[in-house]
Motif scaffolding. Structure first.
Motif, PDB file in Angstrom:
ATOM      1  N   ARG A  71       0.845  -1.190   0.175  1.00  0.00           N
ATOM      2  CA  ARG A  71      -0.042  -0.023   0.026  1.00  0.00           C
ATOM      3  C   ARG A  71       0.799   1.376   0.074  1.00  0.00           C
ATOM      4  NH1 ARG A  71      -0.872   4.598   2.622  1.00  0.00           N
ATOM      5  NH2 ARG A  71      -0.659   3.842   4.482  1.00  0.00           N
ATOM      6  N   ASP A  72       1.594   1.605   1.130  1.00  0.00           N
ATOM      7  CA  ASP A  72       2.311   2.970   1.310  1.00  0.00           C
ATOM      8  C   ASP A  72       3.530   2.691   0.277  1.00  0.00           C
ATOM      9  OD1 ASP A  72       3.697   5.012   1.811  1.00  0.00           O
ATOM     10  OD2 ASP A  72       2.909   4.995   4.060  1.00  0.00           O
ATOM     11  N   PRO A 236       0.774   7.978  13.014  1.00  0.00           N
ATOM     12  CA  PRO A 236       1.532   8.334  11.813  1.00  0.00           C
ATOM     13  C   PRO A 236       2.172   9.565  11.753  1.00  0.00           C
ATOM     14  CG  PRO A 236      -0.946   8.274  11.110  1.00  0.00           C
ATOM     15  CD  PRO A 236      -0.868   8.321  12.656  1.00  0.00           C
ATOM     16  N   THR A 238       3.434  11.301   9.695  1.00  0.00           N
ATOM     17  CA  THR A 238       3.135  11.380   8.038  1.00  0.00           C
ATOM     18  C   THR A 238       4.152  12.023   7.352  1.00  0.00           C
ATOM     19  OG1 THR A 238       0.699  11.237   8.572  1.00  0.00           O
ATOM     20  CG2 THR A 238       1.329  12.054   6.377  1.00  0.00           C
ATOM     21  N   HIS A 269       3.911   4.604  12.731  1.00  0.00           N
ATOM     22  CA  HIS A 269       3.692   4.482  11.164  1.00  0.00           C
ATOM     23  C   HIS A 269       4.911   5.759  10.783  1.00  0.00           C
ATOM     24  CE1 HIS A 269       2.281   4.214   6.773  1.00  0.00           C
ATOM     25  NE2 HIS A 269       2.794   5.333   6.998  1.00  0.00           N
ATOM     26  N   GLN A 271       7.261   8.065   8.486  1.00  0.00           N
ATOM     27  CA  GLN A 271       7.932   8.104   7.293  1.00  0.00           C
ATOM     28  C   GLN A 271       9.470   8.868   7.429  1.00  0.00           C
ATOM     29  OE1 GLN A 271       4.425   7.259   5.401  1.00  0.00           O
ATOM     30  NE2 GLN A 271       6.252   7.730   4.187  1.00  0.00           N
ATOM     31  N   GLN A 552      -3.977   9.784  -0.161  1.00  0.00           N
ATOM     32  CA  GLN A 552      -3.361  10.919   0.696  1.00  0.00           C
ATOM     33  C   GLN A 552      -3.450  12.164  -0.069  1.00  0.00           C
ATOM     34  OE1 GLN A 552      -0.585   8.202   2.299  1.00  0.00           O
ATOM     35  NE2 GLN A 552      -0.467   9.585   3.927  1.00  0.00           N
TER      36      GLN A 552
HETATM   37  O1  KIV Z   1       1.401   8.354   6.467  1.00  0.00           O
HETATM   38  C1  KIV Z   1       0.549   8.316   6.817  1.00  0.00           C
HETATM   39  O2  KIV Z   1      -0.163   9.120   7.514  1.00  0.00           O
HETATM   40  C2  KIV Z   1      -0.319   6.935   6.414  1.00  0.00           C
HETATM   41  C3  KIV Z   1      -1.505   6.652   6.997  1.00  0.00           C
HETATM   42  C4  KIV Z   1      -2.730   6.747   5.888  1.00  0.00           C
HETATM   43  C5  KIV Z   1      -1.294   5.544   7.925  1.00  0.00           C
HETATM   44  O3  KIV Z   1       0.203   6.456   5.417  1.00  0.00           O
END
Ligand code: KIV
Length: 610
Positions: A71-72, A236, A238, A269, A271, A552
């Protein structure tokens, strides 16, 4: 790493030394609330995967690994995967032992929904002898259509999960959602309730951009979604903004201040925008998070996500001493093959110095290091390559060359972690023989390049049969290609171009006739020497494909597709990569009903037979 966050286990020598160095000996207030298992509890649990219950984990030291490569990870530019590739990766993730597979964003397109459903039906129903079967999760924004699509896709799994999210930072609520905090709380609560009303018992909620959200607002919205039925709260970061100390504190504060947080699992989560995703994830785990969201090779939006292999190996190497005995259910010996598969299918090359899975991760170049390694491997290795499924080249005792048979090839590939089906082995063996006729011996990297070219490829619609080019300083570059098509008919195309690759790509276009733009082209030699195999990677965009919904971003996005090819001939390698990317475009659009896609396989065939 901030010593207040990843503190050594009390009693260990490292802990005493840290205490002496610490400017403020009293621990941060949130640190006291870390849930840790005592050593007798650790022995009792014997490092087994606890029975799966959505809202709790009965072993306080067990950390769930939630993989979001599909997914991500797939949101990385050029990383588009076909349904078959997604299924292959999901099967491999189950081999690896991940607890939860986030299989996609089902509302993004009909193909995405079908791909998630296929994974739910297949991987989500294969229970192993220990009772392990991964949870299959689908992402949805906080609206009914997304949630219904996610449920339609994942409900076929034995353990289905819906993951729904809405932004909670002021900047996102004001500029992206254009909603007030009260409205956001209402939507989140209603939508978690809606997911529950569909029959879903395993609901994950994420306050997007939690790393930049007001903590007080987070406690409020999280408390409400728990009441509505959420069983996992994912936090997250994000935009990869927080530092480890800050993120660890956020997790601890959420656990402490959110009413009902004891009856759910807290997740991270992270990044990687500041290169801190792994550090932040570990800080979150130390502070009490018991689900960690990661991707293979750390792929993902922008600078990517925390990487599974880094997080898992850090926990494995240092969990006992530094993380209160945390452990995971991952079988690390499958890491190397999984990394390779994801890199080949997504076209996202792993940089040589990438921790754990980079080509140089276990290479010792300098004389001093080599000397140390010869005397005692522990001098420069904190883990063994064998732990992640690699074989030391110098200990293999096998050199493959033109006299090697199918059995020797099979044995070597299996030592490297690749178990091929009979037909796949035949194909690789054919290529192996052809290369071995020209090259004295084939190293492991050569074998892996051939494997990538034969096995980790999209379904073959078009195949390169022959290629001839004329190029140089005298006259025009000209290429003639012979391809076999979906109907097994062979077609020949010829074109001129600015160079041999341009001419060859135009000749392919004249047959396949799918309008694409070449976005990236790169080539590297997989080994040293003039007879090395050349690996080409291309990324193309299909000009007529339907844009898809992006989880997103507010705008639909045009997907791009990667392809790779290997050959001792640089132009052949380039054409193989291009044809592979075209096959991916066709394979991807094949699963989409024709009304949804303007680049359907049938269209491509019809045009080409004209
Ligand atoms: O980075 C993020 O906030 C996401 C969320 C959808 C979990 O990928």
């Amino acid at each position: 790493m901030d010593h207040r966050v990843i503190a050594p286990a009390p009693g260990s020598p490292a802990f005493q030394c840290k205490l002496r160095k610490s400017p403020s000996p009293s621990p941060a207030p949130w640190k006291c609330r870390v849930l840790a298992a005592s050593s007798s509890e650790r022995q009792f649990f014997q490092r087994k995967r606890p029975i799966y219950v959505p809202s709790r984990i009965d072993d306080p030291s067990y950390v769930r690994i939630f993989d979001t490569t599909l997914r991500d990870g797939e949101q990385s530019p050029g990383a588009t995967l076909t349904s078959k590739e997604k299924l292959d990766i999901a099967r491999q993730l189950a081999k690896l032992g991940v607890d939860i597979i986030e299989a996609g964003f089902p509302i993004a397109s009909p193909d995405d929904l079908l791909a998630v459903k296929g994974i739910a039906l297949d991987v989500g129903n294969r229970v192993d002898d220990d009772g392990y079967v991964p949870v299959i999760c689908g992402l949805s924004r906080c609206n009914k259509a997304d949630i219904a699509a996610a449920w339609e896709a994942v409900s076929h799994a034995l353990r289905p999960r819906i993951h729904t999210f809405i932004a909670t930072s002021e900047i996102h609520m004001k500029h992206k959602l254009r909603k007030s905090p009260d409205e956001v709380v209402q939507i989140a609560t209603d939508m978690v309730g809606y997911a529950k009303s569909l029959g879903c018992q395993d609901i994950e909620f994420s306050p997007e951009d939690a790393g930049r959200s007001d903590p007080e607002f987070l406690y409020r919205i999280l408390a409400e979604v728990i009441k509505a039925g959420a069983t996992t709260l994912n936090i997250p970061d994000t935009v990869g903004y927080t530092l480890p100390s800050e993120f660890g504190r956020l997790i601890a504060m959420i656990k402490e201040n959110t009413p009902g947080s004891q009856s759910v699992v807290i997740s991270t989560h992270c990044q990687n925008d500041l290169g801190l995703a792994t550090a932040n994830t570990l800080a979150g785990a130390y502070a009490g998070a018991r689900q960690l969201e990661v991707t293979i090779n750390g792929i993902g939006e922008r600078a990517g996500n925390a990487s599974l292999e880094e997080v898992v190996m850090a926990i494995r190497c240092r969990g006992d001493e530094q993380l209160n005995g945390l452990h995971t259910g991952i079988k690390p010996k499958h890491i190397a093959v999984t990394s390779r598969m994801v890199s080949d299918y997504t076209g996202m090359t792993v940089q040589p110095h990438k921790a754990i899975v980079g080509a140089n991760a276990f290479a010792h170049e300098s004389g001093i290091h080599q000397d140390g390694m010869l005397k005692f491997k522990g001098t420069y290795e904190i883990m063994c390559p064998e732990d992640i499924g690699l074989v030391r080249a110098d200990e293999a005792g096998i050199v493959l060359g033109k006299h090697s048979g199918r059995h020797a090839l099979k044995t070597r590939l299996s030592q490297l972690g690749y178990e091929l089906e009979s037909k796949q082995l035949d194909d690789v063996f054919k290529r192996f023989k052809a290369v071995a006729d020209k090259k004295k011996s084939l190293s492991d990297v050569d074998l892996e390049a051939l494997l990538s070219d034969e096995v980790f490829q999209p379904e073959v619609v078009w195949a390169l049969l022959d290629l001839q080019v004329v190029c140089g300083t005298l006259g025009l570059s000209t290429a003639t290609v012979k391809l076999s098509g979906p109907d097994n008919i062979q077609r020949v195309g010829t074109s001129i171009g600015t160079g041999p690759v341009d001419a060859a790509y135009k000749a392919v276009d004249s047959i396949v006739q799918i309008p694409v733009t070449l976005l990236e082209y790169s080539m590297n030699a997989v080994t040293e020497g003039i007879d090395a195999i050349a690996n080409t990677r291309v990324v193309i965009r299909a000009e007529n494909s339907t844009p898809v919904t992006h989880a997103q971003s507010t705008e639909p996005v045009q997907r791009s597709f990667s392809g790779s090819g290997a050959s001792e001939d640089v132009t052949v390698s380039s054409v193989r990569a291009y044809v592979s990317a075209l096959n991916k475009v066709i394979g991807f659009s094949k699963a989409v009903p024709s009304s949804e896609s303007s680049v359907s396989a049938t269209q491509a065939t019809t045009v080409a037979t004209k």
